[in-house]
Design a protein around this motif. Sequence first.
Motif, PDB file in Angstrom:
ATOM      1  N   LYS A  74       0.835  -1.203   0.000  1.00 37.33           N
ATOM      2  CA  LYS A  74       0.000   0.000   0.000  1.00 37.33           C
ATOM      3  C   LYS A  74       0.872   1.256   0.000  1.00 37.33           C
ATOM      4  CE  LYS A  74      -4.078   1.946   2.222  1.00 37.33           C
ATOM      5  NZ  LYS A  74      -5.146   1.658   3.197  1.00 37.33           N
ATOM      6  N   GLU A  75       1.931   1.254   0.808  1.00 37.73           N
ATOM      7  CA  GLU A  75       2.840   2.401   0.838  1.00 37.73           C
ATOM      8  C   GLU A  75       3.513   2.592  -0.523  1.00 37.73           C
ATOM      9  OE1 GLU A  75       4.133   2.392   5.565  1.00 37.73           O
ATOM     10  OE2 GLU A  75       5.189   1.062   4.166  1.00 37.73           O
ATOM     11  N   LYS A  76       3.907   1.490  -1.157  1.00 34.41           N
ATOM     12  CA  LYS A  76       4.494   1.570  -2.499  1.00 34.41           C
ATOM     13  C   LYS A  76       3.476   2.145  -3.492  1.00 34.41           C
ATOM     14  CE  LYS A  76       7.293  -2.595  -1.926  1.00 34.41           C
ATOM     15  NZ  LYS A  76       7.459  -3.979  -2.440  1.00 34.41           N
ATOM     16  N   MET A  77       2.240   1.655  -3.405  1.00 33.88           N
ATOM     17  CA  MET A  77       1.184   2.120  -4.304  1.00 33.88           C
ATOM     18  C   MET A  77       1.009   3.631  -4.181  1.00 33.88           C
ATOM     19  SD  MET A  77      -2.882   1.112  -4.317  1.00 33.88           S
ATOM     20  CE  MET A  77      -3.340   2.191  -2.946  1.00 33.88           C
ATOM     21  N   LEU A  78       0.878   4.113  -2.964  1.00 39.18           N
ATOM     22  CA  LEU A  78       0.632   5.534  -2.737  1.00 39.18           C
ATOM     23  C   LEU A  78       1.844   6.398  -3.078  1.00 39.18           C
ATOM     24  CD1 LEU A  78      -1.450   5.256   0.543  1.00 39.18           C
ATOM     25  CD2 LEU A  78      -2.286   5.778  -1.759  1.00 39.18           C
ATOM     26  N   ALA A  79       3.043   5.791  -3.094  1.00 42.63           N
ATOM     27  CA  ALA A  79       4.264   6.517  -3.438  1.00 42.63           C
ATOM     28  C   ALA A  79       4.529   6.518  -4.944  1.00 42.63           C
ATOM     29  CB  ALA A  79       5.448   5.911  -2.699  1.00 42.63           C
ATOM     30  N   GLY A  80       3.680   5.837  -5.718  1.00 41.49           N
ATOM     31  CA  GLY A  80       3.872   5.790  -7.161  1.00 41.49           C
ATOM     32  C   GLY A  80       4.926   4.791  -7.602  1.00 41.49           C
ATOM     33  N   GLU A  81       5.266   3.847  -6.729  1.00 41.40           N
ATOM     34  CA  GLU A  81       6.254   2.818  -7.046  1.00 41.40           C
ATOM     35  C   GLU A  81       5.544   1.563  -7.543  1.00 41.40           C
ATOM     36  OE1 GLU A  81       8.373   2.245  -3.370  1.00 41.40           O
ATOM     37  OE2 GLU A  81       8.886   4.383  -3.223  1.00 41.40           O
TER      38      GLU A  81
ATOM     39  N   TYR B 246       4.051  -1.912  -7.393  1.00 40.46           N
ATOM     40  CA  TYR B 246       3.468  -2.622  -6.253  1.00 40.46           C
ATOM     41  C   TYR B 246       2.631  -3.793  -6.769  1.00 40.46           C
ATOM     42  CZ  TYR B 246      -1.073  -0.682  -7.331  1.00 40.46           C
ATOM     43  OH  TYR B 246      -2.256  -0.388  -7.955  1.00 40.46           O
ATOM     44  N   ASN B 247       2.323  -4.696  -5.861  1.00 43.88           N
ATOM     45  CA  ASN B 247       1.514  -5.870  -6.184  1.00 43.88           C
ATOM     46  C   ASN B 247       0.048  -5.583  -5.849  1.00 43.88           C
ATOM     47  OD1 ASN B 247       0.223  -8.308  -6.391  1.00 43.88           O
ATOM     48  ND2 ASN B 247       1.563  -9.403  -4.974  1.00 43.88           N
TER      49      ASN B 247
END
Length: 188
Positions: free
Chosen positions: A5-12, A14-15
């Motif tokens: 979720k943190e990756k998703m919100l950071a624009g990285e 993610y799965n």
Amino acid sequence: MKTEKEKMLAGELYNPLDKELSDDRLRTRLLLKELNDTREDKEEERSRIIEDLIPNANEGLWLQPPFYCDYGTNMVVGEKVFFNFNCVVLDVAQVTIGSRTLLGPNVQIYTATHPMNHKERASGLEFSKPISIGEDVWVGGSAIICPGVSIGNRSVIGAGSVVTKDIPAGVFAAGNPCKVIRHLDQDE
């Protein structure tokens, strides 16, 4: 180590099949089912569902069902925003919509995107780019707002447009790809 979720919100990358994200989307789908099934005369019930669905919305948000989104929690909505029938918001990244903005029927707002490299894409990972729509904007029916786009205050986006690049404030823009047609007078 970051969560998916943190990756998703950071624009990285993610799965999207991560359990936390899947659970969040399931919660959203259940709220959307409730919202989309409400009768037109059940305003209090709709308001309660919308508050749960989009907690970062200000006064006067009007969603004309059916409405669809991925999470709802990644939307920041100003006052007196109107979504007409059948709008879709893929709010994998933050979607900011300014006050008094009007979205016509079938408007689609996509923050979700996929790698251009086929090997990365085959991994199932995806990423997102935030979208910002200013105040007093009118987005015509069936327009598509692509990942990473900003639309300036007071602009008008023509029906059926595909917005692939930033649009400045105070203009009428239309087409596929969407481009500035003319500047709007302050009185328009």
